[in-house]
Design a protein around this motif. Structure first.
Motif, mmCIF file in Angstrom:
data_model
loop_
_atom_site.group_PDB
_atom_site.id
_atom_site.type_symbol
_atom_site.label_atom_id
_atom_site.label_comp_id
_atom_site.label_asym_id
_atom_site.label_seq_id
_atom_site.Cartn_x
_atom_site.Cartn_y
_atom_site.Cartn_z
ATOM 1 N N LYS A 104 0.815 -1.208 0.000
ATOM 2 C CA LYS A 104 0.000 0.000 0.000
ATOM 3 C C LYS A 104 0.853 1.265 0.000
ATOM 4 C CE LYS A 104 -3.729 2.345 2.495
ATOM 5 N NZ LYS A 104 -4.607 2.348 3.692
ATOM 6 N N VAL A 105 2.019 1.213 0.645
ATOM 7 C CA VAL A 105 2.892 2.385 0.702
ATOM 8 C C VAL A 105 4.072 2.268 -0.256
ATOM 9 C CG1 VAL A 105 2.252 2.949 3.065
ATOM 10 C CG2 VAL A 105 4.190 1.438 2.651
ATOM 11 N N GLY A 106 4.060 1.215 -1.085
ATOM 12 C CA GLY A 106 5.083 1.114 -2.127
ATOM 13 C C GLY A 106 6.362 0.411 -1.723
ATOM 14 N N ILE A 107 6.273 -0.475 -0.715
ATOM 15 C CA ILE A 107 7.456 -1.225 -0.295
ATOM 16 C C ILE A 107 7.365 -2.634 -0.873
ATOM 17 C CG2 ILE A 107 8.768 -2.129 1.668
ATOM 18 C CD1 ILE A 107 7.628 0.138 3.351
ATOM 19 N N PRO A 108 8.295 -3.007 -1.737
ATOM 20 C CA PRO A 108 8.287 -4.377 -2.272
ATOM 21 C C PRO A 108 8.520 -5.393 -1.153
ATOM 22 C CG PRO A 108 9.761 -2.944 -3.534
ATOM 23 C CD PRO A 108 9.386 -2.206 -2.297
ATOM 24 N N GLU A 109 7.938 -6.574 -1.310
ATOM 25 C CA GLU A 109 8.094 -7.621 -0.318
ATOM 26 C C GLU A 109 9.560 -8.054 -0.244
ATOM 27 O OE1 GLU A 109 6.576 -10.109 2.622
ATOM 28 O OE2 GLU A 109 5.405 -8.742 1.371
ATOM 29 N N PRO A 110 10.195 -7.965 0.940
ATOM 30 C CA PRO A 110 11.585 -8.418 1.045
ATOM 31 C C PRO A 110 11.654 -9.942 0.869
ATOM 32 C CG PRO A 110 10.968 -7.012 2.904
ATOM 33 C CD PRO A 110 9.710 -7.396 2.203
ATOM 34 N N THR A 111 12.443 -10.378 -0.064
ATOM 35 C CA THR A 111 12.576 -11.808 -0.339
ATOM 36 C C THR A 111 14.048 -12.178 -0.452
ATOM 37 O OG1 THR A 111 12.486 -11.477 -2.728
ATOM 38 C CG2 THR A 111 10.380 -11.846 -1.605
ATOM 39 N N ARG A 112 14.321 -13.471 -0.418
ATOM 40 C CA ARG A 112 15.694 -13.942 -0.582
ATOM 41 C C ARG A 112 16.224 -13.600 -1.972
ATOM 42 N NH1 ARG A 112 18.950 -17.841 1.801
ATOM 43 N NH2 ARG A 112 17.275 -18.404 3.252
ATOM 44 N N SER A 113 15.324 -13.634 -2.960
ATOM 45 C CA SER A 113 15.768 -13.392 -4.338
ATOM 46 C C SER A 113 16.202 -11.941 -4.568
ATOM 47 C CB SER A 113 14.650 -13.758 -5.322
ATOM 48 O OG SER A 113 13.489 -12.984 -5.069
ATOM 49 N N ASN A 114 15.476 -10.981 -3.971
ATOM 50 C CA ASN A 114 15.886 -9.578 -4.186
ATOM 51 C C ASN A 114 16.894 -9.094 -3.140
ATOM 52 O OD1 ASN A 114 14.379 -8.867 -1.862
ATOM 53 N ND2 ASN A 114 12.593 -8.280 -3.074
ATOM 54 N N GLY A 115 17.145 -9.921 -2.129
ATOM 55 C CA GLY A 115 18.191 -9.593 -1.162
ATOM 56 C C GLY A 115 17.887 -8.406 -0.271
ATOM 57 N N CYS A 116 16.610 -8.012 -0.194
ATOM 58 C CA CYS A 116 16.232 -6.819 0.576
ATOM 59 C C CYS A 116 15.751 -7.205 1.964
ATOM 60 C CB CYS A 116 15.152 -6.036 -0.162
ATOM 61 S SG CYS A 116 15.620 -5.608 -1.846
ATOM 62 N N LYS A 117 15.927 -6.290 2.900
ATOM 63 C CA LYS A 117 15.500 -6.537 4.284
ATOM 64 C C LYS A 117 14.784 -5.318 4.851
ATOM 65 C CE LYS A 117 19.088 -9.898 5.465
ATOM 66 N NZ LYS A 117 18.186 -11.014 5.797
ATOM 67 N N LEU A 118 13.871 -5.573 5.770
ATOM 68 C CA LEU A 118 13.120 -4.528 6.457
ATOM 69 C C LEU A 118 13.393 -4.631 7.946
ATOM 70 C CD1 LEU A 118 10.842 -2.326 6.553
ATOM 71 C CD2 LEU A 118 9.225 -4.206 6.795
ATOM 72 N N VAL A 119 13.786 -3.517 8.561
ATOM 73 C CA VAL A 119 14.005 -3.460 10.008
ATOM 74 C C VAL A 119 13.062 -2.404 10.573
ATOM 75 C CG1 VAL A 119 15.655 -3.091 11.875
ATOM 76 C CG2 VAL A 119 16.436 -4.045 9.691
ATOM 77 N N LEU A 120 12.250 -2.778 11.542
ATOM 78 C CA LEU A 120 11.329 -1.802 12.139
ATOM 79 C C LEU A 120 11.439 -1.839 13.656
ATOM 80 C CD1 LEU A 120 8.592 -3.364 13.442
ATOM 81 C CD2 LEU A 120 8.177 -3.783 11.020
ATOM 82 N N SER A 121 11.107 -0.701 14.272
ATOM 83 C CA SER A 121 11.044 -0.642 15.734
ATOM 84 C C SER A 121 9.623 -0.302 16.146
ATOM 85 C CB SER A 121 12.019 0.411 16.282
ATOM 86 O OG SER A 121 11.558 1.715 15.993
ATOM 87 N N THR A 122 9.183 -0.884 17.241
ATOM 88 C CA THR A 122 7.824 -0.666 17.720
ATOM 89 C C THR A 122 7.760 -0.987 19.210
ATOM 90 O OG1 THR A 122 5.498 -1.342 17.470
ATOM 91 C CG2 THR A 122 7.173 -3.022 17.078
ATOM 92 N N ARG A 123 6.741 -0.494 19.863
ATOM 93 C CA ARG A 123 6.534 -0.821 21.274
ATOM 94 C C ARG A 123 5.763 -2.132 21.440
ATOM 95 N NH1 ARG A 123 4.752 4.793 24.358
ATOM 96 N NH2 ARG A 123 6.384 6.133 23.486
ATOM 97 N N PHE A 124 5.156 -2.594 20.351
ATOM 98 C CA PHE A 124 4.173 -3.667 20.480
ATOM 99 C C PHE A 124 4.622 -4.942 19.765
ATOM 100 C CE2 PHE A 124 2.066 0.502 20.051
ATOM 101 C CZ PHE A 124 1.641 0.655 21.368
ATOM 102 N N LEU A 125 4.640 -6.039 20.493
ATOM 103 C CA LEU A 125 4.975 -7.333 19.919
ATOM 104 C C LEU A 125 3.957 -7.716 18.843
ATOM 105 C CD1 LEU A 125 6.626 -9.929 19.861
ATOM 106 C CD2 LEU A 125 5.224 -10.782 21.763
ATOM 107 N N GLU A 126 2.704 -7.312 19.038
ATOM 108 C CA GLU A 126 1.656 -7.640 18.074
ATOM 109 C C GLU A 126 1.948 -7.059 16.693
ATOM 110 O OE1 GLU A 126 -1.726 -9.553 16.818
ATOM 111 O OE2 GLU A 126 -0.607 -9.740 18.700
ATOM 112 N N VAL A 127 2.553 -5.854 16.659
ATOM 113 C CA VAL A 127 2.931 -5.255 15.374
ATOM 114 C C VAL A 127 3.973 -6.128 14.682
ATOM 115 C CG1 VAL A 127 4.064 -3.279 14.276
ATOM 116 C CG2 VAL A 127 2.368 -2.899 16.054
#
Length: 280
Positions: A124-147
């Motif tokens: 929805k915000v234009g972030i491609p799904e990080p996969t092994r094939s594209n070698g991309c990673k997403l790191v996020l910080s949050t207060r909530f384990l549920e997120v």
């Protein structure tokens, strides 16, 4: 009378014949101005003329002129508001598509999202799904384990500081102003640091409020107040609140307390100029 005369002279110097000078919007952000009345057909027609020129690629400069009180500023406010409204709804989709196009072309990037409060679909915000094939990673910080769970993240819990690290951090902040505590005070300071329960924010805030204090009575009083205010609290986030409230109460000057409270009216992470805050 001298001030009035000075103002009148400045107004004369600032007069531009047959025109109006408009300052640029501040680069730090956009503002949505309070709108005045704008129901007259003539005024609407005048604004549409300006808007028509704005949409014309051949017109690069537009001058809105007229006598004082004719409604020039009102037109400018509406133009500004309309520009913001026109771009706001389109921007989300446009930025998402642009972001997706840019990120899709990259390989092996790390995207960092800080302070996330709720999960969201990445496409929805234009972030491609990080996969092994594209070698991309997403790191996020949050207060909530549920997120983390909803975003399908590998969770990493940030641990509290152990006693020795917490004490070292506390003492380094207390003695930052080149204040060396006497042994008797240092022993009480150890107990005060323990009341911060290993939370860096609480440690830094409380230590800052005690920086430069070397009076054993004040330290002992601080310890007793902390124990009294936190002994019934089991939720660690509420402990932070109590410690912040305690530091607020240590601001003896009412003006400082007003300054502290007024900070809450600014957006998160907003730069607060000291002079502006004091004036407010």
């Amino acid at each position: 009378m001298e001030k009035i005369q000075e103002v009148e002279e400045l107004q004369v110097k600032g007069t531009f014949s047959n025109g109006l000078l408009i300052d640029a919007l501040p680069t730090s952000g956009w503002s949505r101005p309070t709108m005045g009345s704008f129901g007259e057909t003539t005024s609407e027609r005048n604004m549409e003329k300006v808007w028509e020129y704005l949409m014309d690629d051949e017109v690069r400069t537009i001058g809105v002129f007229g006598m004082g009180g004719v409604g020039k500023t009102t037109i400018m406010k509406h133009i500004n508001s309309r520009l913001l409204n026109e771009t706001y709804y389109e921007d989300e989709k446009r930025i998402a598509s642009e972001l997706y196009a840019i990120l899709s072309q990259k390989e092996r990037y790390v995207l960092i999202l800080d302070d996330l409060w709720e999960a969201f679909p990445m496409e929805k915000v234009g972030i491609p799904e990080p996969t092994r094939s594209n070698g991309c990673k997403l790191v996020l910080s949050t207060r909530f384990l549920e997120v983390c769970r909803k975003m399908e993240c590998r969770p990493v819990v940030v641990e509290l500081l152990p006693k020795e690290e917490a004490l070292n951090l506390f003492m380094s902040k207390v003695e930052e102003g080149q204040t060396v505590l006497v042994p008797e005070v240092k022993e009480i300071a150890r107990k005060v640091a323990k009341e911060c329960t290993g939370l860096p924010l609480a440690i830094i805030t409380l230590a800052g409020s005690m920086s430069g204090v070397n009076d054993i009575h004040e330290w002992r009083n601080t310890l007793n107040q902390l124990i009294s205010s936190t002994k019934q609290i089991s939720d660690i986030e509420n402990v932070v609140f109590e410690l912040l409230k305690f530091c607020y109460s240590r601001l003896k000057d009412e003006k400082l307390q007003y300054c502290f409270l007024y900070c809450a009216l600014y957006p998160q992470d907003h730069i607060i100029p000291r002079k502006e805050l004091i004036e407010y």
